[in-house]
Design a protein around this motif. Structure first.
Motif, short mmCIF file in Angstrom:
data_model
loop_
_atom_site.label_atom_id
_atom_site.label_comp_id
_atom_site.label_asym_id
_atom_site.label_seq_id
_atom_site.Cartn_x
_atom_site.Cartn_y
_atom_site.Cartn_z
N ASP A 28 0.79 -1.24 -0.20
CA ASP A 28 -0.11 -0.17 0.01
C ASP A 28 0.56 1.34 0.43
O ASP A 28 0.31 2.17 -0.61
CB ASP A 28 -0.98 0.18 1.09
CG ASP A 28 -1.64 1.18 0.58
OD1 ASP A 28 -2.46 1.44 0.56
OD2 ASP A 28 -1.34 1.92 2.22
N LYS A 66 -7.53 12.66 -0.65
CA LYS A 66 -7.55 10.76 -0.66
C LYS A 66 -7.63 10.35 0.80
O LYS A 66 -8.41 9.52 0.42
CB LYS A 66 -6.64 10.53 -1.69
CG LYS A 66 -5.91 8.91 -1.46
CD LYS A 66 -7.02 8.03 -1.68
CE LYS A 66 -7.27 6.31 -2.52
NZ LYS A 66 -7.10 5.80 -1.02
N GLU A 67 -6.68 11.01 1.39
CA GLU A 67 -7.36 10.49 2.84
C GLU A 67 -8.22 10.88 3.77
O GLU A 67 -9.12 10.24 4.10
CB GLU A 67 -6.17 10.96 3.53
CG GLU A 67 -4.53 10.17 3.58
CD GLU A 67 -5.13 8.59 3.10
OE1 GLU A 67 -5.03 7.91 3.90
OE2 GLU A 67 -3.91 7.56 2.52
N TYR A 69 -10.82 11.47 1.32
CA TYR A 69 -11.95 10.53 1.20
C TYR A 69 -12.26 9.32 2.11
O TYR A 69 -13.03 8.63 2.51
CB TYR A 69 -11.93 10.32 -0.14
CG TYR A 69 -12.73 9.03 -0.30
CD1 TYR A 69 -13.88 9.55 -1.66
CD2 TYR A 69 -12.50 7.60 -0.96
CE1 TYR A 69 -14.62 8.45 -1.91
CE2 TYR A 69 -13.17 7.27 -1.73
CZ TYR A 69 -14.46 7.19 -2.04
OH TYR A 69 -15.44 5.90 -2.68
N ASP A 70 -11.05 8.14 2.06
CA ASP A 70 -10.86 7.65 2.94
C ASP A 70 -11.74 7.63 4.23
O ASP A 70 -12.23 6.65 4.63
CB ASP A 70 -9.29 6.55 3.26
CG ASP A 70 -9.26 6.46 1.41
OD1 ASP A 70 -9.49 6.13 1.16
OD2 ASP A 70 -8.04 6.28 1.73
N SER A 71 -11.47 8.82 4.99
CA SER A 71 -12.34 8.75 6.42
C SER A 71 -13.92 8.75 6.78
O SER A 71 -14.21 8.47 7.93
CB SER A 71 -11.63 9.78 6.97
OG SER A 71 -12.35 10.90 6.49
N HIS A 73 -15.76 7.22 3.92
CA HIS A 73 -16.90 6.35 3.57
C HIS A 73 -15.84 4.45 4.38
O HIS A 73 -14.57 4.66 4.71
CB HIS A 73 -15.79 6.35 2.11
CG HIS A 73 -16.47 7.33 1.28
ND1 HIS A 73 -16.00 8.50 1.20
CD2 HIS A 73 -17.96 7.77 0.13
CE1 HIS A 73 -16.35 8.72 0.69
NE2 HIS A 73 -17.59 8.53 0.04
N HIS A 76 -12.80 1.58 4.12
CA HIS A 76 -11.62 2.39 3.88
C HIS A 76 -11.13 3.17 5.38
O HIS A 76 -11.95 3.46 6.11
CB HIS A 76 -11.52 3.95 2.54
CG HIS A 76 -12.32 3.45 1.79
ND1 HIS A 76 -11.44 2.97 0.70
CD2 HIS A 76 -13.72 3.53 0.93
CE1 HIS A 76 -11.95 2.86 -0.21
NE2 HIS A 76 -13.07 3.21 -0.44
N SER A 77 -9.75 2.78 5.70
CA SER A 77 -8.84 4.10 6.17
C SER A 77 -8.23 5.10 5.70
O SER A 77 -6.85 5.15 5.19
CB SER A 77 -8.65 2.34 6.97
OG SER A 77 -7.63 1.88 6.67
N ALA A 78 -8.22 6.15 6.69
CA ALA A 78 -7.38 7.25 5.95
C ALA A 78 -6.32 6.51 6.92
O ALA A 78 -6.11 6.93 8.85
CB ALA A 78 -8.03 8.58 6.70
N ASP A 82 0.07 6.93 4.63
CA ASP A 82 0.34 6.69 3.36
C ASP A 82 0.33 8.52 2.77
O ASP A 82 -0.03 8.59 1.98
CB ASP A 82 -1.80 6.75 2.73
CG ASP A 82 -2.00 5.58 3.18
OD1 ASP A 82 -1.17 4.10 2.96
OD2 ASP A 82 -3.54 4.38 3.46
#
Length: 104
Positions: A28, A66-67, A69-71, A73, A76-78, A82
């Motif tokens: 990742d 991007k992070e 978005y991950d947090s 949804h 997904h994990s922020a 990353d």
């Protein structure tokens, strides 16, 4: 165009050790690193008048979005790691661009 292609080749050469499954770098993180380089090269090609600092800020903004978005949804994990890997990829891309500009 020759500079951009040479920069891409140099970037790929520098990032090959990171994409190898050495067991010390998570897949990742290697993908985030490569994405940071790709965003940096795209910015260099699309916005040639941007300074290296402006391109790095662009990479950081993309990584942050991007992070974010991950947090927000499920599934997904922020992670700060990353975000850092993407930014380090952007810095490496800038180094490759600098090398190409100094040699051509």
């Amino acid at each position: 165009m020759k500079r951009l292609i040479a920069g891409l080749v140099a970037g790929i050469m520098l990032s090959l050790p990171l994409t190898a499954e050495a067991g010390t770098i998570e897949k990742d993180k290697a993908e985030h690193f490569g994405a940071g380089m790709a965003v940096d090269y795209a910015e260099a090609a699309l916005f040639p008048k941007w300074t290296p600092f402006e391109r790095f800020l662009g990479v950081a903004v993309v990584a942050g979005c991007k992070e974010w978005y991950d947090s927000n949804h499920d599934g997904h994990s922020a992670e700060w790691g990353d975000f850092a890997a993407t930014c380090i990829g952007g810095l490496t891309g800038e180094g490759c661009i600098w090398i190409v500009h100094k040699t051509w």
